[in-house]
Scaffold this active site. Structure first.
Site, PDB file in Angstrom:
ATOM      1  CG  ASP A   1      39.272  32.218  42.115  1.00  0.00           C
ATOM      2  OD1 ASP A   1      38.077  32.109  42.442  1.00  0.00           O
ATOM      3  OD2 ASP A   1      40.080  31.279  42.175  1.00  0.00           O
TER       4      ASP A   1
ATOM      5  CG  HIS B   1      40.515  54.621  29.544  1.00  0.00           C
ATOM      6  ND1 HIS B   1      41.702  54.383  30.187  1.00  0.00           N
ATOM      7  CD2 HIS B   1      40.572  53.898  28.392  1.00  0.00           C
ATOM      8  CE1 HIS B   1      42.456  53.578  29.458  1.00  0.00           C
ATOM      9  NE2 HIS B   1      41.792  53.264  28.362  1.00  0.00           N
TER      10      HIS B   1
END
Length: 434
Positions: free
Chosen positions: A380, A149
Site C-alpha cells: 500500500d 529468484h
C-alpha cells in the site's frame, strides 16, 4: 491496448549518511539460493485512483534500496567459484509507461498483454529487480515487478514490496529491517545425510528444454473458487481422512486440479505423474529457526506421485492424501539433511540443480505454487491497497499459481497454464466434483 514505455533507467540507492557502504562486498548464495530456478518472476498490482506520483514512488524505492542492497547488486562468481551477490549499488531498472485507454477489465482475464505491464524478463538477467509504473487514462496505476529468484523467495519478496509501500508512506523503511546473513545455514558436524537428495534437488543430468516449439500453443486462464465450493470440496476429499482434521484448502485444490488436468491430457494409464510443490522452510525448520525477515530463499519441494490409473480411478481424497503425506515428509529433518548434503563437496560433485526453467511442457507433471499465506495484498503506497494482484502471464504448460481472490474473503483464484487444445475441456469439467 497499446502501452507506451516512455522512460527506462537505472535507480541507485539513496543513503542518509555521508559515509556510504563499500561497493565491493560479496554475499555468497546459500544452498537454497543455488538450487532454485535461475529466472525472473513477474507480478502485477493494479491500483484505483488516487495514486502517488511516479516521483514519490521512485524516491521511496531508492530509500528502501539502502536497506535492501541485494536488489541493486549483481550476480557474479568469486575466486572460489561460488555464486555471490555483489553489493555494488549498480541499480534496479525502473520503467515509466502510459496508456491512452482506461484500465477497465484489462487484467481480469490473463492474456499476453500482462507481459507489457512489467519490464522485459529476457535480456536483462543481470539486473536483479525491475519495476514498471504504467498510468492509465482513468487514473489507475499498474505496478509490474520482476525479481531474480536467486535473490529471494516469494515470501521474502512480499516483505520487500510491503516495505516499499511503507517507505513511500512514511519516508523511511519501517522496522523490522531484513536479515542479510546467508551463512546461517550451518551443516552439522558430523553431517547426517538422512535423505537422498541427488535425484531430488540435484541431478547428474544437465536438463534440456522440453518442446520449446510448442510455447505459442500454451494459454493461461484464471479460475475462481468461492468459499462455498471450497467447503464442499474439502468435505468430499476429507471423508476418509485418517487424521483428526480435514485436508487443507491447498491440498484439496491441488488434488482436484491434479486429477482434472491428468484426465484431459489423455495420458497412458501406467505413466507416473508427479506434482512439484514448493515449501517454505521458515514454517518447517524447528531446530534451526529462520526468521521471517530473512532476505533470501528457504524453499525445498514435495513430490507427490501416482500412476495415472490410480489417480483417476480413486476419489479426490486419495490424491489429497498423497499430497498431504508428501508435504509432511519435507520437515525439519529433511531441511537439515539438505543443508548437510549441499554443503558436502564430495556429495554434490558432478551434480547440478534439478530446478530448470527452460521447460515449456511439464506433462505428465505439474508445478503448483501456493501464495495463500503470502501477504502480497499488503503493498500500500498510502492512498489505497491494490484492488487486484496477479502473477504474470505464464506459457509453461502445467504451471499453477494459487492466490487469494480479490473478489471475496475466503475465495481463491487459481491461474493455470495448459495447451490450448486441452483448456476448453478442462474448464468444462472443472467445477464438477466427481
Amino acid at each position: 491496448m497499446k502501452i507506451n514505455r516512455s522512460c527506462s533507467r537505472l535507480l541507485k540507492p539513496i543513503y542518509h549518511t555521508p559515509t556510504h557502504p563499500p561497493t565491493d562486498a560479496l554475499i555468497p548464495l546459500s544452498p537454497f539460493d543455488t538450487v532454485t530456478y535461475q529466472i525472473h518472476e513477474g507480478l502485477l498490482y493494479a491500483y484505483r485512483p488516487p495514486n502517488p506520483t511516479n516521483e514519490v514512488i521512485e524516491q521511496g524505492l531508492r530509500r528502501l534500496l539502502a536497506e535492501y542492497r541485494e536488489y541493486a547488486g549483481r550476480l557474479i562468481f568469486d575466486d572460489n567459484g561460488r555464486q555471490c551477490i555483489l553489493l555494488n549499488d549498480e541499480g534496479i531498472r525502473l520503467v515509466e509507461a502510459t496508456s491512452s485507454s482506461p484500465l477497465g477489465s484489462l487484467m481480469d482475464k490473463p492474456s499476453p498483454c500482462y507481459l507489457d505491464l512489467h519490464p522485459r524478463i529476457t535480456g536483462r538477467e543481470d539486473e536483479l529487480f525491475q519495476a514498471q509504473l504504467t498510468r492509465f487514462a482513468c487514473g489507475s496505476l499498474v505496478v509490474g515487478c520482476t525479481v531474480h529468484h536467486a535473490v529471494v523467495d516469494a515470501l521474502s519478496f512480499s516483505h520487500f514490496l510491503i516495505a516499499w509501500g511503507q517507505t513511500v508512506r512514511n519516508g523511511i523503511p519501517v522496522l523490522p529491517l531484513p536479515l542479510h546473513d546467508r551463512s546461517i545455514f550451518i551443516p552439522r558436524n558430523p553431517p547426517h545425510f538422512q535423505f537422498e537428495h541427488s535425484e531430488i534437488e540435484y541431478t547428474a543430468h544437465h536438463p534440456t528444454a522440453k518442446h520449446p516449439e510448442l510455447q505459442h500453443t500454451v494459454v493461461m486462464e484464471r479460475t475462481h473458487f468461492s468459499s462455498d465450493f471450497l467447503a464442499k470440496l474439502k468435505s468430499k476429499a476429507s471423508v476418509e481422512n485418517p487424521c483428526d482434521k480435514p485436508y487443507t484448502t491447498f491440498e484439496c485444490l491441488t488434488a482436484h486440479f491434479w486429477r482434472k488436468i491428468t484426465r484431459v491430457r489423455n495420458l497412458g494409464e501406467e505413466l507416473t505423474t508427479t506434482v512439484r510443490i514448493p515449501l517454505n522452510g521458515r514454517f518447517r525448520m524447528r531446530n534451526s529457526t529462520v526468521p521471517m525477515r530473512y532476505l533470501g530463499n528457504v524453499v525445498l519441494w514435495a513430490w507427490p506421485r501416482s500412476k495415472v490409473k490410480n489417480l483417476l480411478s480413486k476419489p479426490v481424497g486419495n490424491a489429497a492424501r498423497l499430497i498431504h503425506d508428501a508435504v509432511a515428509r519435507v520437515d525439519d529433518d529433511y531441511f537439515r539433511s539438505f543443508v548437510d548434503f549441499s554443503s558436502s563437496k564430495e556429495k554434490i560433485e558432478g551434480l547440478v540443480p534439478s530446478a530448470y526453467a527452460g521447460d515449456v511442457v511439464l506433462s505428465p507433471d505439474l508445478n503448483v505454487s501456493s501464495w495463500l499465506r503470502i501477504p502480497f495484498y499488503d503493498m500500500d503506497f498510502g492512498t489505497n491497497p491494490p484492488h487486484l494482484f496477479v502473477p504474470s502471464y505464464s506459457r509453461v504448460e502445467g504451471f499453477l499459481h494459487i492466490v487469494p481472490s480479490f473478489t471475496g474473503i475466503g475465495d481463491v483464484d487459481v491461474f493455470v497454464s495448459l495447451m490450448d487444445k486441452d483448456m476448453g475441456s478442462f474448464l468444462d469439467g472443472l467445477y464438477y466434483l466427481d
